[in-house]
Motif scaffolding. Structure first.
Motif, PDB file in Angstrom:
ATOM      1  N   LYS A   7       0.823  -1.213   0.000  1.00 58.08           N
ATOM      2  CA  LYS A   7       0.000   0.000   0.000  1.00 58.08           C
ATOM      3  C   LYS A   7       0.856   1.262   0.000  1.00 58.08           C
ATOM      4  CE  LYS A   7      -4.026  -2.016   2.332  1.00 58.08           C
ATOM      5  NZ  LYS A   7      -4.877  -1.982   3.538  1.00 58.08           N
ATOM      6  N   LEU A   8       2.062   1.133   0.566  1.00 57.04           N
ATOM      7  CA  LEU A   8       2.933   2.300   0.668  1.00 57.04           C
ATOM      8  C   LEU A   8       3.910   2.395  -0.495  1.00 57.04           C
ATOM      9  CD1 LEU A   8       3.709   2.201   4.494  1.00 57.04           C
ATOM     10  CD2 LEU A   8       2.068   3.665   3.303  1.00 57.04           C
ATOM     11  N   SER A   9       3.680   1.601  -1.545  1.00 56.32           N
ATOM     12  CA  SER A   9       4.562   1.630  -2.713  1.00 56.32           C
ATOM     13  C   SER A   9       3.951   2.486  -3.808  1.00 56.32           C
ATOM     14  CB  SER A   9       4.811   0.211  -3.235  1.00 56.32           C
ATOM     15  OG  SER A   9       5.487  -0.553  -2.267  1.00 56.32           O
ATOM     16  N   CYS A  10       4.814   3.139  -4.541  1.00 56.59           N
ATOM     17  CA  CYS A  10       4.397   3.951  -5.680  1.00 56.59           C
ATOM     18  C   CYS A  10       4.175   3.038  -6.868  1.00 56.59           C
ATOM     19  CB  CYS A  10       5.476   4.998  -5.983  1.00 56.59           C
ATOM     20  SG  CYS A  10       5.169   5.926  -7.505  1.00 56.59           S
ATOM     21  N   LEU A  55       7.382   1.622  -8.288  1.00 56.97           N
ATOM     22  CA  LEU A  55       7.263   0.341  -7.569  1.00 56.97           C
ATOM     23  C   LEU A  55       8.155   0.302  -6.330  1.00 56.97           C
ATOM     24  CD1 LEU A  55       7.179  -2.153 -10.574  1.00 56.97           C
ATOM     25  CD2 LEU A  55       5.269  -1.066  -9.401  1.00 56.97           C
ATOM     26  N   LYS A  56       8.514   1.444  -5.798  1.00 62.85           N
ATOM     27  CA  LYS A  56       9.304   1.510  -4.581  1.00 62.85           C
ATOM     28  C   LYS A  56       8.487   2.200  -3.502  1.00 62.85           C
ATOM     29  CE  LYS A  56      13.707   1.769  -7.073  1.00 62.85           C
ATOM     30  NZ  LYS A  56      14.943   2.576  -7.303  1.00 62.85           N
ATOM     31  N   LEU A  57       9.011   2.147  -2.245  1.00 63.89           N
ATOM     32  CA  LEU A  57       8.320   2.861  -1.178  1.00 63.89           C
ATOM     33  C   LEU A  57       8.207   4.349  -1.534  1.00 63.89           C
ATOM     34  CD1 LEU A  57       9.740   1.390   2.161  1.00 63.89           C
ATOM     35  CD2 LEU A  57       7.410   1.204   1.270  1.00 63.89           C
ATOM     36  N   LEU A  58       7.075   4.920  -1.138  1.00 62.78           N
ATOM     37  CA  LEU A  58       6.807   6.315  -1.471  1.00 62.78           C
ATOM     38  C   LEU A  58       7.887   7.242  -0.922  1.00 62.78           C
ATOM     39  CD1 LEU A  58       2.981   6.305  -0.707  1.00 62.78           C
ATOM     40  CD2 LEU A  58       4.026   6.564  -2.979  1.00 62.78           C
ATOM     41  N   LYS A  59       8.308   8.170  -1.770  1.00 64.25           N
ATOM     42  CA  LYS A  59       9.283   9.187  -1.368  1.00 64.25           C
ATOM     43  C   LYS A  59       8.626  10.543  -1.562  1.00 64.25           C
ATOM     44  CE  LYS A  59      13.996  10.740  -2.244  1.00 64.25           C
ATOM     45  NZ  LYS A  59      15.205  10.558  -3.076  1.00 64.25           N
ATOM     46  N   ASP A  60       8.520  11.311  -0.461  1.00 64.13           N
ATOM     47  CA  ASP A  60       7.770  12.565  -0.469  1.00 64.13           C
ATOM     48  C   ASP A  60       6.376  12.309  -1.032  1.00 64.13           C
ATOM     49  OD1 ASP A  60      10.018  13.912   0.489  1.00 64.13           O
ATOM     50  OD2 ASP A  60      10.759  14.293  -1.557  1.00 64.13           O
ATOM     51  N   PRO A  61       5.588  11.428  -0.381  1.00 60.65           N
ATOM     52  CA  PRO A  61       4.288  11.031  -0.933  1.00 60.65           C
ATOM     53  C   PRO A  61       3.313  12.193  -1.025  1.00 60.65           C
ATOM     54  CG  PRO A  61       4.509  10.282   1.332  1.00 60.65           C
ATOM     55  CD  PRO A  61       5.852  10.832   0.942  1.00 60.65           C
TER      56      PRO A  61
END
Length: 560
Positions: free
Chosen positions: A12-15, A19-25
């Protein structure tokens, strides 16, 4: 369970763009979240501004604001020490069946539903475990075989097995071309086939055990070949010392023959060993396949695969070994012994008799005993009696084939091989391999075989044919037959005949006596292990005038 929750949170926390963890979501108006850089780059490349997941279009371009809560969740996941991205093995790759319900990057399907006709990952499969109506659905483990469960003709689930046609069918097939056939459920048919599979596996395992025993026998045979060859070399070289000036060259030739034959025999046995070991590997692979098939929970897959795995391939054309022959080169020793006793002028005449007589058929492919006299005659051998062994009351014919019991001593020169106390004589020739001879009897006669080192003087038990462990004897008299070995008498019944046939298979350890009338009548057969060459023996125990003659036979060849 905690690990599964973390993996779900990471998804759920992936972009869905990188396809990676959200950065500055950031969260756009439709509710989906992306890395701020990823969504900006996506919109900068297009004239319209839409969500990469739901495709909803926004006009004007939304203002992107950092989602503080998602930032805290992402940081929490990172601090927990778990990988920044979900494990790749959870996602479908080339050749994998993807979950039909996943959006974005799809996960691998773990099971398929026959009722829903779709495949699910573990996450989307949960309703089938928790919702009562869905619990009744039929799930299969191998998602790639979902379509195999449906009838290609009616597109219905195949829940019936037709025993007449040995195939799975649906209920519509049962009402049509299979209506009069014997049908059962796949589970019931699986139970029957499972029993056959276990029997099949037992057969495979038994063949593995048998072939492993064969390998051990072949390994022992290699050792026996080496020991026998070394023994023959030692004895031959010792005998050659008496003729060293004349036969040095012949000794070298014999050594080369033995070593060459030894190497050939080793290579042959090792080749057979490799074939059997290959068969064992093939059988083990088949056993593994059958084991894996027996563990599958998919009845339809089991039934479709079983027919191709249930039949054993034909065994290699290699015989099964239960007995080990320990003699291979003893006939070399016997031949050299004869040559040593000859004068130098006879060496060239005797040399052809010195041969390495082991053959593949003699050692590894033992044949059955002949049945007819013509078949026995194929193994007939020339036998002459040795005057140096004859008791002084025995008179030999000019051809040294016939012996007659006399009333007075004959003028024989003294010799260490002569029987002093028993009215017996031995042959000149030592026998190995397969041999057949016949003895014509007049009166009470003993027909025997013995080792050359049987006693020549002393008690009857030490010297007499059949009275020790060095000889085997059949006695013919007016009252019938009697066989003796190691002084143990065995009465023999059979048609009386003045002609006795003897068949020896030295390597197989078989010695058979026959009375010859219009047919070959087996009187007695010995099964043992002979450790030395055997010599033909004749015994005339009673009245003067009784005779025994080793018949001169000619080999016959049947032309079919």
């Amino acid at each position: 369970m905690a690990q599964q929750v973390i993996e779900l949170d990471q998804e759920k926390l992936s972009c869905s763009i990188c396809l990676k963890l959200l950065k500055d979501p950031v969260t756009i108006p439709c509710g989906h979240s992306y890395c701020m850089t990823c969504i900006k780059n996506c919109w900068n490349e297009k004239e319209t501004h839409s969500c990469p997941r739901c495709r909803k279009t926004f006009t004007p371009r939304p203002v992107l604001v950092k989602n503080t809560i998602l930032c805290e969740l992402v940081e929490g996941v990172k601090k927990a020490g778990f990988p920044a991205t979900s494990s790749d093995h959870a996602y479908a790759g080339p050749g994998d069946v993807a979950c039909d319900f996943c959006s974005g990057r799809k996960r691998k399907a773990s099971k398929s539903c026959l009722m829903c006709r779709v495949s699910y990952c573990e996450h989307h499969l949960q309703p089938h475990y928790n919702i009562a109506p869905l619990k009744k659905h039929k799930l299969i483990n191998d998602a790639s075989k979902l379509q195999d469960n449906f009838c290609p003709r009616h597109d219905e689930v195949m829940k019936i097995f037709c025993r007449n046609d040995q195939q799975c069918i649906c209920y519509l097939c049962l009402m049509d071309e299979h209506k009069d056939h014997v049908t059962v459920s796949p589970a019931e048919e699986r139970a029957e086939k499972q029993k056959e599979l276990e029997t099949n596996r037992q057969s495979v395992q038994q063949r593995i055990q048998n072939r492993e025993k064969d390998v051990k026998v072949l390994q022992e045979e290699v050792k026996a070949i080496n020991l026998s060859a070394d023994k023959a070399l030692r004895q031959s070289e010792k005998m050659f010392k008496d003729l060293i000036s004349l036969i040095q060259k012949k000794s070298s030739e014999l050594k080369q023959k033995i070593r060459s034959k030894q190497k050939a025999e080793q290579n042959r046995v090792k080749e057979l060993q490799e074939k059997i070991e290959q068969e064992i590997r093939d059988l083990r692979r088949r056993d593994t396949e059958l084991q894996q098939l027996s563990l599958t929970e998919d009845h339809l897959h089991f039934l479709k695969s079983y027919s191709s795995l249930s039949h054993l391939s034909a065994s290699t054309n290699v015989p099964t070994y239960n007995n080990l022959t320990l003699q291979y080169f003893e006939d070399v020793t016997a031949s050299v012994s004869q040559a040593r006793d000859k004068v130098k002028a006879l060496l060239s005449e005797e040399w052809p008799k010195i041969s390495v007589g082991t053959t593949k058929s003699d050692i590894l492919l033992p044949q059955g005993e002949p049945k007819t006299r013509d078949e026995f005659l194929k193994y007939s051998c020339q036998i002459t009696l040795d005057p140096n062994t004859a008791h002084t009351l025995m008179s030999l014919s000019d051809s040294n084939r016939k012996v007659t019991l006399m009333s007075r001593n004959q003028s024989y020169p003294s010799h260490p091989d002569k029987f002093l106390d028993c009215r017996q004589v031995l042959s000149r020739e030592g026998l190995t391999g397969r041999c057949y001879w016949e003895v014509k009897c007049n009166g009470m006669v003993g027909v025997a075989v013995a080792y050359k080192d049987i006693g020549r003087r002393g008690t009857r038990e030490e010297c007499g044919f059949g009275l020790n462990d060095k000889s085997w004897a059949l006695t013919l008299s007016d009252s019938g037959y009697e066989f003796k070995h190691n002084n143990i008498p065995t009465p023999i019944s059979g048609p009386l005949s003045s002609r006795i046939g003897v068949y020896l298979d030295h390597r197989a350890g078989t010695l058979s006596f026959y009375s010859i009338t219009e047919t070959m009548n087996l009187l007695h057969r010995v099964q043992t292990r002979f450790t030395q060459p055997l010599y033909v023996g004749l015994w005339l125990p009673q009245s003067a005038g009784h005779t025994a003659e080793v018949c001169e036979l000619k080999k016959r060849i049947n032309i079919k």
